[in-house]
Write a protein that holds these residues in place. Structure first.
Motif, PDB file in Angstrom:
ATOM      1  N   GLY A  86       0.781  -1.228   0.000  1.00 60.46           N
ATOM      2  CA  GLY A  86       0.000   0.000   0.000  1.00 60.46           C
ATOM      3  C   GLY A  86       0.812   1.276   0.000  1.00 60.46           C
ATOM      4  N   HIS A  87       2.125   1.178  -0.183  1.00 59.84           N
ATOM      5  CA  HIS A  87       3.000   2.352  -0.198  1.00 59.84           C
ATOM      6  C   HIS A  87       3.863   2.335  -1.458  1.00 59.84           C
ATOM      7  N   PRO A  88       3.322   2.798  -2.580  1.00 57.70           N
ATOM      8  CA  PRO A  88       4.127   2.792  -3.805  1.00 57.70           C
ATOM      9  C   PRO A  88       5.334   3.719  -3.681  1.00 57.70           C
ATOM     10  N   VAL A  89       6.390   3.358  -4.361  1.00 59.42           N
ATOM     11  CA  VAL A  89       7.571   4.205  -4.439  1.00 59.42           C
ATOM     12  C   VAL A  89       7.317   5.214  -5.550  1.00 59.42           C
ATOM     13  N   ARG A  90       7.494   6.489  -5.238  1.00 60.17           N
ATOM     14  CA  ARG A  90       7.298   7.572  -6.208  1.00 60.17           C
ATOM     15  C   ARG A  90       8.664   7.982  -6.757  1.00 60.17           C
ATOM     16  N   LEU A  91       8.812   7.899  -8.061  1.00 55.94           N
ATOM     17  CA  LEU A  91      10.052   8.291  -8.718  1.00 55.94           C
ATOM     18  C   LEU A  91       9.742   9.473  -9.636  1.00 55.94           C
ATOM     19  N   ASN A  92      10.400  10.580  -9.413  1.00 63.05           N
ATOM     20  CA  ASN A  92      10.244  11.738 -10.283  1.00 63.05           C
ATOM     21  C   ASN A  92      11.441  11.829 -11.210  1.00 63.05           C
ATOM     22  N   GLY A 105       8.563 -11.936  -6.535  1.00 61.69           N
ATOM     23  CA  GLY A 105       7.149 -11.581  -6.577  1.00 61.69           C
ATOM     24  C   GLY A 105       6.758 -10.868  -7.863  1.00 61.69           C
ATOM     25  N   THR A 106       5.843  -9.904  -7.738  1.00 63.38           N
ATOM     26  CA  THR A 106       5.342  -9.148  -8.884  1.00 63.38           C
ATOM     27  C   THR A 106       5.377  -7.659  -8.562  1.00 63.38           C
ATOM     28  N   ILE A 107       5.846  -6.877  -9.510  1.00 61.50           N
ATOM     29  CA  ILE A 107       5.953  -5.426  -9.377  1.00 61.50           C
ATOM     30  C   ILE A 107       5.052  -4.777 -10.422  1.00 61.50           C
ATOM     31  N   TRP A 108       4.360  -3.712 -10.020  1.00 58.46           N
ATOM     32  CA  TRP A 108       3.471  -2.964 -10.907  1.00 58.46           C
ATOM     33  C   TRP A 108       4.043  -1.562 -11.078  1.00 58.46           C
ATOM     34  N   ILE A 109       4.239  -1.143 -12.319  1.00 62.62           N
ATOM     35  CA  ILE A 109       4.828   0.161 -12.617  1.00 62.62           C
ATOM     36  C   ILE A 109       3.857   0.977 -13.460  1.00 62.62           C
ATOM     37  N   ARG A 144       4.178  -3.012  -5.176  1.00 62.83           N
ATOM     38  CA  ARG A 144       4.273  -4.470  -5.126  1.00 62.83           C
ATOM     39  C   ARG A 144       2.889  -5.099  -5.187  1.00 62.83           C
ATOM     40  N   ILE A 145       2.861  -6.318  -5.674  1.00 63.42           N
ATOM     41  CA  ILE A 145       1.672  -7.160  -5.604  1.00 63.42           C
ATOM     42  C   ILE A 145       2.125  -8.395  -4.844  1.00 63.42           C
ATOM     43  N   GLY A 146       1.578  -8.614  -3.670  1.00 62.09           N
ATOM     44  CA  GLY A 146       2.021  -9.726  -2.837  1.00 62.09           C
ATOM     45  C   GLY A 146       3.351  -9.400  -2.175  1.00 62.09           C
ATOM     46  N   ASN A 147       4.135 -10.426  -1.876  1.00 59.73           N
ATOM     47  CA  ASN A 147       5.426 -10.269  -1.212  1.00 59.73           C
ATOM     48  C   ASN A 147       6.498 -10.091  -2.278  1.00 59.73           C
ATOM     49  N   SER A 148       6.958  -8.867  -2.461  1.00 57.94           N
ATOM     50  CA  SER A 148       7.870  -8.563  -3.570  1.00 57.94           C
ATOM     51  C   SER A 148       9.045  -7.724  -3.113  1.00 57.94           C
TER      52      SER A 148
END
Length: 96
Positions: free
Chosen positions: A15-21, A33-37, A66-70
């Motif tokens: 529930g805490h996405p990493v924000r990259l500017n 695991g699985t990563i969503w970008i 992340r989706i699940g344990n990633s």
């Protein structure tokens, strides 16, 4: 120009996405695991499985979740700057 690579394994919190500017040139590698970008102004989201990677080609806001344990690795040529600061914050916590 400093050409070494900066990378670190990052265990994402749910529930805490990493924000990259302004992350153009940053490679996101899924270690487990699985990563969503989501990249601003890109028509499709990117999903990475273990061992896959994606090179962010645009500046602007990118969200990595992340989706699940990633866990993931961020890699960028040139030391310093935002990636070093992000790694320090994720490793040591905010305000350190």
């Amino acid at each position: 120009m400093n050409n070494h690579r900066v990378s670190e394994e990052i265990c994402l919190q749910p529930g805490h996405p990493v924000r990259l500017n302004d992350a153009a040139g940053t490679r996101v590698r899924c270690l487990r695991g699985t990563i969503w970008i989501t990249v601003a102004n890109e028509p499709d989201d990117v999903f990475l499985g273990s061992g896959q990677s994606y090179l962010i080609s645009r500046n602007g806001l990118s969200l990595v979740e992340r989706i699940g344990n990633s866990s993931m690795q961020l890699e960028r040529r040139q030391g310093g700057g935002w990636l070093t600061g992000l790694i320090r914050r994720l490793t040591n916590g905010p305000g350190r």
